[in-house]
Motif scaffolding. Sequence first.
Motif, PDB file in Angstrom:
ATOM      1  N   VAL A  66      -3.993  -6.298  -2.085  1.00  0.00           N
ATOM      2  CA  VAL A  66      -4.812  -5.093  -2.155  1.00  0.00           C
ATOM      3  C   VAL A  66      -6.068  -5.218  -1.288  1.00  0.00           C
ATOM      4  N   GLY A  67      -6.660  -6.404  -1.283  1.00  0.00           N
ATOM      5  CA  GLY A  67      -7.934  -6.604  -0.593  1.00  0.00           C
ATOM      6  C   GLY A  67      -7.785  -6.868   0.889  1.00  0.00           C
ATOM      7  N   GLU A  68      -8.574  -7.785   1.362  1.00  0.00           N
ATOM      8  CA  GLU A  68      -8.633  -8.083   2.796  1.00  0.00           C
ATOM      9  C   GLU A  68      -7.818  -9.315   3.184  1.00  0.00           C
ATOM     10  N   GLY A  69      -6.977  -9.812   2.292  1.00  0.00           N
ATOM     11  CA  GLY A  69      -6.152 -10.960   2.602  1.00  0.00           C
ATOM     12  C   GLY A  69      -6.679 -12.226   1.980  1.00  0.00           C
ATOM     13  N   ASP A  70      -5.978 -13.307   2.221  1.00  0.00           N
ATOM     14  CA  ASP A  70      -6.340 -14.609   1.677  1.00  0.00           C
ATOM     15  C   ASP A  70      -7.780 -14.935   2.061  1.00  0.00           C
ATOM     16  N   PRO A  71      -8.609 -15.235   1.071  1.00  0.00           N
ATOM     17  CA  PRO A  71     -10.013 -15.563   1.372  1.00  0.00           C
ATOM     18  C   PRO A  71     -10.153 -16.700   2.387  1.00  0.00           C
TER      19      PRO A  71
ATOM     20  N   ALA B  90       0.822  -1.214   0.000  1.00  0.00           N
ATOM     21  CA  ALA B  90       0.000   0.000   0.000  1.00  0.00           C
ATOM     22  C   ALA B  90       0.857   1.266   0.000  1.00  0.00           C
ATOM     23  N   LYS B  91       2.073   1.181   0.474  1.00  0.00           N
ATOM     24  CA  LYS B  91       2.961   2.342   0.535  1.00  0.00           C
ATOM     25  C   LYS B  91       3.611   2.659  -0.817  1.00  0.00           C
ATOM     26  N   LEU B  92       3.502   1.746  -1.766  1.00  0.00           N
ATOM     27  CA  LEU B  92       4.111   1.948  -3.081  1.00  0.00           C
ATOM     28  C   LEU B  92       3.221   2.822  -3.952  1.00  0.00           C
ATOM     29  N   ASP B  93       3.849   3.490  -4.936  1.00  0.00           N
ATOM     30  CA  ASP B  93       3.056   4.284  -5.866  1.00  0.00           C
ATOM     31  C   ASP B  93       2.294   3.346  -6.801  1.00  0.00           C
ATOM     32  N   GLU B  94       1.302   3.887  -7.488  1.00  0.00           N
ATOM     33  CA  GLU B  94       0.394   3.077  -8.310  1.00  0.00           C
ATOM     34  C   GLU B  94       1.114   2.329  -9.432  1.00  0.00           C
TER      35      GLU B  94
END
Length: 103
Positions: free
Chosen positions: A89-94, A59-63
Motif C-alpha cells: 500500500v505504501g511506498e515499498g520496502d523501507p 491497487a487495482k483490487l477492490d477494498e
Amino acid sequence: MLNKKKLEEMKEAEALAYFRAELVDISPESYTLDERKQISKEMDASSAAIEDAMREDFAKLDEVTQTKLLDMPCASGIESPQWWWDVLVGEGDPLYRELEPLS
C-alpha cells in the motif's frame, strides 16, 4: 495486471542479480569497485521492480479484496504487518527508501 511471463522475467532478473552478488562474496578480488556497485544496484532495482508491480496490481483490487489479501501475509508471520502495508500500500520496502543509492 502483471502477467505470469512478465513476473517470471522479473524474478529471473532478481535471481541473476543475487547470484552475481554471491559470486562477489566468493571472489571479491575478481570484481572492481564499480562492478560491485553495479551488482548492488541491480539487486536493489530488481527487487524494487517486483514490489512496484505487486503494489500496482494490489491497487487495482477492490477494498474488500485488498483487506482479505493483506490479512493473509500479515498473519503468516513472514515480515511484520507494517512491512506488508509498506510494500503493498505504501511506498515499498523501507530498506529501499532508507539506503542511499550508490554513486
